[in-house]
Design an enzyme around this catalytic site. Structure first.
Site, mmCIF file in Angstrom:
data_model
loop_
_atom_site.group_PDB
_atom_site.id
_atom_site.type_symbol
_atom_site.label_atom_id
_atom_site.label_comp_id
_atom_site.label_asym_id
_atom_site.label_seq_id
_atom_site.Cartn_x
_atom_site.Cartn_y
_atom_site.Cartn_z
ATOM 1 N N SER A 145 0.571 -0.863 0.064
ATOM 2 C CA SER A 145 0.327 -0.071 0.114
ATOM 3 C C SER A 145 1.100 0.673 0.019
ATOM 4 O O SER A 145 1.723 1.096 0.499
ATOM 5 C CB SER A 145 -1.019 0.060 1.219
ATOM 6 O OG SER A 145 -1.426 1.710 1.453
ATOM 7 N N TYR A 158 -2.849 -1.366 10.278
ATOM 8 C CA TYR A 158 -2.257 -2.089 8.418
ATOM 9 C C TYR A 158 -1.144 -1.757 8.477
ATOM 10 O O TYR A 158 -0.515 -2.362 6.843
ATOM 11 C CB TYR A 158 -3.836 -1.217 7.970
ATOM 12 C CG TYR A 158 -4.067 -1.427 6.666
ATOM 13 C CD1 TYR A 158 -4.161 -2.387 5.798
ATOM 14 C CD2 TYR A 158 -3.746 -0.397 6.134
ATOM 15 C CE1 TYR A 158 -4.320 -2.728 4.401
ATOM 16 C CE2 TYR A 158 -3.360 -0.565 4.082
ATOM 17 C CZ TYR A 158 -3.740 -2.107 3.511
ATOM 18 O OH TYR A 158 -4.124 -1.862 2.407
HETATM 19 N N1 LIG Z 1 -7.862 -0.880 -2.772
HETATM 20 C C1 LIG Z 1 -7.655 0.021 -1.704
HETATM 21 O O1 LIG Z 1 -7.915 1.097 -1.593
HETATM 22 C C2 LIG Z 1 -6.137 -0.300 -1.870
HETATM 23 C C3 LIG Z 1 -5.347 0.389 -1.358
HETATM 24 C C4 LIG Z 1 -3.777 0.128 -1.475
HETATM 25 C C5 LIG Z 1 -3.691 -1.747 -1.098
HETATM 26 N N2 LIG Z 1 -4.998 -2.432 -1.027
HETATM 27 C C6 LIG Z 1 -4.570 -3.880 -0.689
HETATM 28 O O2 LIG Z 1 -4.665 -4.695 -1.928
HETATM 29 C C7 LIG Z 1 -4.998 -6.190 -1.966
HETATM 30 C C8 LIG Z 1 -6.509 -6.614 -2.297
HETATM 31 O O3 LIG Z 1 -6.963 -5.244 -1.875
HETATM 32 P P1 LIG Z 1 -9.106 -5.217 -2.330
HETATM 33 O O4 LIG Z 1 -9.517 -3.432 -1.743
HETATM 34 O O5 LIG Z 1 -8.955 -5.849 -3.376
HETATM 35 O O6 LIG Z 1 -10.320 -5.314 -0.763
HETATM 36 P P2 LIG Z 1 -10.677 -6.647 -1.077
HETATM 37 O O7 LIG Z 1 -11.766 -7.097 0.696
HETATM 38 O O8 LIG Z 1 -12.220 -6.303 -1.372
HETATM 39 O O9 LIG Z 1 -9.983 -8.505 -0.856
HETATM 40 C C9 LIG Z 1 -9.585 -8.303 -0.237
HETATM 41 C C10 LIG Z 1 -9.853 -10.795 0.280
HETATM 42 O O10 LIG Z 1 -8.891 -10.432 0.946
HETATM 43 C C11 LIG Z 1 -9.867 -12.059 1.337
HETATM 44 N N3 LIG Z 1 -9.011 -12.498 2.322
HETATM 45 C C12 LIG Z 1 -9.306 -11.494 3.852
HETATM 46 N N4 LIG Z 1 -8.267 -12.118 4.882
HETATM 47 C C13 LIG Z 1 -7.944 -14.185 4.437
HETATM 48 C C14 LIG Z 1 -7.735 -15.185 4.957
HETATM 49 N N5 LIG Z 1 -7.712 -14.736 6.337
HETATM 50 N N6 LIG Z 1 -7.702 -15.577 4.001
HETATM 51 C C15 LIG Z 1 -7.688 -15.791 2.562
HETATM 52 N N7 LIG Z 1 -8.132 -14.469 2.251
HETATM 53 C C16 LIG Z 1 -8.325 -13.606 2.729
HETATM 54 C C17 LIG Z 1 -10.951 -11.183 1.654
HETATM 55 O O11 LIG Z 1 -12.455 -12.057 2.068
HETATM 56 C C18 LIG Z 1 -11.208 -10.176 0.069
HETATM 57 O O12 LIG Z 1 -11.414 -11.332 -0.933
HETATM 58 C C19 LIG Z 1 -5.310 -6.073 -0.145
HETATM 59 O O13 LIG Z 1 -3.981 -6.726 0.257
HETATM 60 C C20 LIG Z 1 -5.210 -4.594 0.106
HETATM 61 O O14 LIG Z 1 -4.514 -3.740 1.535
HETATM 62 C C21 LIG Z 1 -6.008 -1.759 -1.618
#
Ligand SMILES: NC(=O)c1ccc[n+]([C@@H]2O[C@H](COP(=O)([O-])OP(=O)(O)OC[C@H]3O[C@@H](n4cnc5c(N)ncnc54)[C@H](O)[C@@H]3O)[C@@H](O)[C@H]2O)c1
Length: 258
Positions: A145, A158
């Site tokens: 991130s 986080y």
């Molecule tokens: N969306 C944003 O703004 C953003 C920004 C920076 C970083 N990120 C990072 O990108 C990645 C994906 O984010 P996203 O926005 O698609 O999130 P999201 O919440 O849509 O997807 C995350 C997925 O991880 C799965 N997950 C959580 N815990 C788990 C576990 N213990 N075992 C297996 N699966 C598990 C959830 O079920 C979910 O499907 C994450 O690591 C997030 O931190 C997202």
């Protein structure tokens, strides 16, 4: 499409979520065989079906696993390797969030987020390593991130896990270069996913309000789409990035340059 991942076999964790689904779809469109891993079985099946229905000849399957549980990870990775006859790419994308000031964090909330974001990433990387070492050009892409690099209020737990993922990225790149495994990270800025949309809708926010949240805090003055994160992941995973390892790539609409 250019078949940039032709003959590659990839695991994407968090494959049921916004960025995981977009990455899975793009990987399939570029010729990869894909295993989506997630703990949310319903969302995982919806994601797999969406990719299958929207991508010609998609080779995509799903495996339910909890990445914070090492045994569950080992079982899922073994199944994936058997199914694809090996593994060339791991995208460590699954993650959870905690919203609180650091001074309000509890032992439980620390254990929760460390076990998924940090240990989960480590467990998955360790479990795939024997397979990646047999691949001529293997790659790990960690989804970190922008807040693993810059500071803010209210998501310190986080953000600390994401900073640790950046550190693990550099260490693994050092340790695995001799095995021809590249390890890189992308650092997304705010990316509009169904998770965010549902969260903001629950707070009574309309589209204008949601858009305004990013307008002053990025140079691009907007949220990223999930595809705008998936493309840099694809590139780092592909042989086009063959001289790149240990890199932390900002995909943040210029936020970290402000
Ligand atoms: N969306 C944003 O703004 C953003 C920004 C920076 C970083 N990120 C990072 O990108 C990645 C994906 O984010 P996203 O926005 O698609 O999130 P999201 O919440 O849509 O997807 C995350 C997925 O991880 C799965 N997950 C959580 N815990 C788990 C576990 N213990 N075992 C297996 N699966 C598990 C959830 O079920 C979910 O499907 C994450 O690591 C997030 O931190 C997202």
């Amino acid at each position: 499409m250019a078949n940039r991942l032709s003959k590659k076999r990839a695991i994407i964790t968090g494959g049921a979520g916004g960025i995981g689904n977009a990455t899975g779809k793009l990987f399939c469109a570029e010729g990869a065989e894909v295993v989506l891993i997630d703990q949310d079985s319903n969302a995982l099946e919806i994601s797999r079906k969406h990719i299958y229905d929207n991508c010609n000849d998609a080779k995509v399957v799903s495996i339910i696993a909890d990445i914070s549980d090492e045994k569950s990870v080992i079982g899922a990775v073994e199944k994936a390797a058997e199914r694809m006859n090996g593994i060339d790419i791991l995208v460590n994308n699954a993650g959870i969030r905690k919203f609180s000031f650091l001074t309000d964090s509890t032992t439980e909330s620390w254990q929760d987020i460390l076990s998924v974001n940090l240990l989960g990433t480590a467990f998955c990387s360790n479990a795939v390593m024997p397979y990646l070492r047999q691949s001529p050009n293997a790659a790990i892409v960690n989804v970190s991130s922008v807040y693993g690099v810059i500071g803010r209020k209210n998501m310190g737990q986080y953000d600390a896990t994401k900073a640790a993922i950046n550190s693990m990225t550099r260490t693994l790149a050092n340790e695995e270069a001799e095995n021809s495994i590249r390890v890189n990270a992308v650092c997304p800025g705010g990316t509009l996913t169904p998770f965010h949309q549902a969260r903001f809708a629950a707070d009574g926010m309309d589209e204008e309000g949601i858009n305004a949240l990013q307008s002053d805090i990025t140079l691009m003055k907007r949220w990223a789409t999930v595809e705008e994160i998936a493309y840099p992941i694809l590139w780092l995973a592909s042989d086009e990035a063959s001289f790149i390892t240990g890199a932390i790539l900002m995909v943040d609409g210029g936020k970290s340059a402000m």
